[in-house]
Motif scaffolding. Structure first.
Motif, PDB file in Angstrom:
ATOM      1  N   ALA A 246       1.144  -6.352  -5.638  1.00  8.01           N
ATOM      2  CA  ALA A 246       0.812  -5.164  -6.453  1.00  8.01           C
ATOM      3  C   ALA A 246      -0.643  -5.194  -6.912  1.00  8.01           C
ATOM      4  CB  ALA A 246       1.751  -5.072  -7.653  1.00  8.01           C
TER       5      ALA A 246
ATOM      6  N   ARG B  28       5.878 -10.183  -5.477  1.00 13.20           N
ATOM      7  CA  ARG B  28       5.740  -8.756  -5.805  1.00 13.20           C
ATOM      8  C   ARG B  28       4.451  -8.490  -6.579  1.00 13.20           C
ATOM      9  NH1 ARG B  28      11.494  -8.977  -5.726  1.00 13.20           N
ATOM     10  NH2 ARG B  28      12.289  -7.365  -4.324  1.00 13.20           N
TER      11      ARG B  28
ATOM     12  N   VAL C  91       0.769   5.377  -7.112  1.00 11.69           N
ATOM     13  CA  VAL C  91       2.208   5.698  -7.045  1.00 11.69           C
ATOM     14  C   VAL C  91       2.912   4.798  -6.019  1.00 11.69           C
ATOM     15  CG1 VAL C  91       3.875   7.527  -6.453  1.00 11.69           C
ATOM     16  CG2 VAL C  91       1.900   8.067  -7.871  1.00 11.69           C
TER      17      VAL C  91
ATOM     18  N   TYR D  58       7.217   5.029   2.250  1.00 13.59           N
ATOM     19  CA  TYR D  58       6.394   5.825   1.317  1.00 13.59           C
ATOM     20  C   TYR D  58       5.136   6.383   1.982  1.00 13.59           C
ATOM     21  CZ  TYR D  58       3.070   6.847  -2.416  1.00 13.59           C
ATOM     22  OH  TYR D  58       2.136   7.458  -3.208  1.00 13.59           O
TER      23      TYR D  58
ATOM     24  N   ILE E 297       2.623   1.670  -5.673  1.00 13.99           N
ATOM     25  CA  ILE E 297       2.928   0.324  -6.192  1.00 13.99           C
ATOM     26  C   ILE E 297       4.428   0.147  -6.511  1.00 13.99           C
ATOM     27  CG2 ILE E 297       2.417  -1.365  -8.028  1.00 13.99           C
ATOM     28  CD1 ILE E 297      -0.459  -0.242  -8.017  1.00 13.99           C
ATOM     29  N   PRO E 298       5.047   1.039  -7.294  1.00 15.91           N
ATOM     30  CA  PRO E 298       6.482   0.853  -7.536  1.00 15.91           C
ATOM     31  C   PRO E 298       7.337   0.958  -6.278  1.00 15.91           C
ATOM     32  CG  PRO E 298       5.680   2.883  -8.576  1.00 15.91           C
ATOM     33  CD  PRO E 298       4.486   2.118  -8.121  1.00 15.91           C
ATOM     34  N   PHE E 299       6.915   1.794  -5.331  1.00 19.66           N
ATOM     35  CA  PHE E 299       7.679   1.891  -4.072  1.00 19.66           C
ATOM     36  C   PHE E 299       7.641   0.547  -3.342  1.00 19.66           C
ATOM     37  CE2 PHE E 299       7.255   6.373  -4.871  1.00 19.66           C
ATOM     38  CZ  PHE E 299       8.371   6.923  -4.283  1.00 19.66           C
ATOM     39  N   ASP E 300       6.447  -0.073  -3.345  1.00 17.46           N
ATOM     40  CA  ASP E 300       6.299  -1.360  -2.672  1.00 17.46           C
ATOM     41  C   ASP E 300       7.096  -2.438  -3.423  1.00 17.46           C
ATOM     42  OD1 ASP E 300       5.311  -3.144  -0.782  1.00 17.46           O
ATOM     43  OD2 ASP E 300       3.569  -3.669  -2.003  1.00 17.46           O
ATOM     44  N   TRP E 301       6.995  -2.400  -4.746  1.00 17.69           N
ATOM     45  CA  TRP E 301       7.643  -3.420  -5.615  1.00 17.69           C
ATOM     46  C   TRP E 301       9.162  -3.411  -5.421  1.00 17.69           C
ATOM     47  CZ3 TRP E 301       5.057  -6.310  -9.681  1.00 17.69           C
ATOM     48  CH2 TRP E 301       5.951  -7.085 -10.453  1.00 17.69           C
ATOM     49  N   PHE E 302       9.727  -2.200  -5.584  1.00 18.13           N
ATOM     50  CA  PHE E 302      11.200  -2.117  -5.552  1.00 18.13           C
ATOM     51  C   PHE E 302      11.757  -2.020  -4.126  1.00 18.13           C
ATOM     52  CE2 PHE E 302      10.114  -0.509  -9.837  1.00 18.13           C
ATOM     53  CZ  PHE E 302      10.784  -1.480 -10.567  1.00 18.13           C
TER      54      PHE E 302
END
Lengths: 216, 113
Positions: free
Chosen positions: A191, A187, A32, A61, A34-39
């Protein structure tokens, strides 16, 4: 008589183990993230081709996520042990969870404060610096919490898994700076190691689940 | 606590003399072992692990409770009655003593005294 006692002790330890649950919760928390880090990542690419980035999403996060994950694991352990008619020692694990939840933001803030009035070191950093950096990151802290869990569960298989996992996140995967260009963008490069860690934890969860279900 | 044998004299230091018959009995030693490892154990779990009838287990628990080695706590979870057993500090000590004496005994046998 002593061997009967050892057999009984071993049976209680097996009945109390919930290794796969802990690994599953930690795998979910990792995936979960991964998207927090990405965006949540701030990226500024310069005309000379170099890029600056800040992984702000992770900073927000992980403290909350790891606190929730360790709390969930502790509650699940207590409930499962109770349903089986056993007590459990979950306090050392909860304490480890709280400490490891704080280690990452504390290290981040400390480094940020230090470099605000100190120059960045010139030349390549020593290797131990990268290992230490990876250790205080959330994935390294997961490895430490797994070592504590292995001790609490008296579980040699989990100890071996935790050692292999720590070797992977400290020595093999570029958890801090990601897989680099030209093959990956910033990114995606960040990821991928997280995805690998999440999958390793997930596979560990399935493996321990299967082992726990095997008839004794 | 009562000893299995109570001879005085040259054999007084023999580990057998220190074995406590309340603890040394096979089922009661099993109860103490499981409770020590589990911290807190439910009556049904003990019955299954030690393969005992409810009546038999109750009898052994009463002996241990009277000796002050275990605490028995009865309660309800929903409509289901549950009995939880915990080891008292005296129970921890008695179990550690028993294990120590058994180890001494084995060491003496292995040394071929």
């Amino acid at each position: 008589m002593l061997s009967d006692m050892r057999a009984l002790t071993h049976r209680v330890r097996l009945d109390r183990r919930m290794t796969w649950t802990a690994l599953l919760v930690l795998a979910v928390a990792t995936l979960v993230a991964i998207p927090f880090d990405w965006f949540g990542m701030w990226v500024n690419c310069l005309p000379d081709g170099g890029c600056q980035f800040a992984r702000n999403g992770m900073l927000w996060y992980w403290p909350a996520a790891s606190f929730l994950a360790y709390a969930a694991i502790a509650v699940l352990y207590v409930r499962a042990a109770r349903a089986r008619g056993l007590g459990t020692r979950v306090l050392p694990y909860a304490i480890t969870g709280a400490v490891t939840s704080l280690a990452f933001p504390a290290a981040w803030v400390a480094l940020d404060a230090y470099f605000s009035d100190h120059p960045y070191p010139e030349g390549p950093l020593p290797y131990w610096w990268f290992v230490l950096d990876r250790l205080v990151m959330p994935w390294g802290m997961i490895g430490i919490s797994l070592l504590v869990l292995a001790w609490l569960e008296r579980n040699p298989a989990l100890l071996a898994f935790a050692a292999g996992y720590l070797a992977l996140v400290l020595l093999v995967l570029p958890m801090g700076d990601g897989f680099g260009s030209p093959h990956f963008g910033i990114r995606l490069g960040m990821a991928l190691p997280q995805l690998i860690v999440g999958v390793v934890l997930l596979l560990g969860a399935f493996g321990f689940r299967r082992a726990a279900r095997r008839p004794r | 606590m009562t000893a299995v044998t109570g001879t005085e004299g040259p054999d007084a230091a023999h580990p057998v003399n220190g074995l406590d018959e309340v603890v040394h009995q096979r089922v009661r030693l099993g109860i103490l072992t499981v409770t020590h490892e589990a911290r807190r154990v439910e009556f049904g779990y003990l019955r299954t692990q030690l393969e005992l009838t409810a009546g038999n287990l109750s009898k052994h628990l009463s002996v241990l409770e009277e000796a002050g080695l275990v605490g028995v706590e009865k309660g309800y979870e929903g409509k289901r009655g549950r009995t939880w057993i915990t080891l008292t500090p005296a129970g921890h000590t008695a179990l550690a003593d028993e294990i120590g004496r058994l180890k001494q005994l084995i060491a003496r046998v292995e040394m071929g005294e």
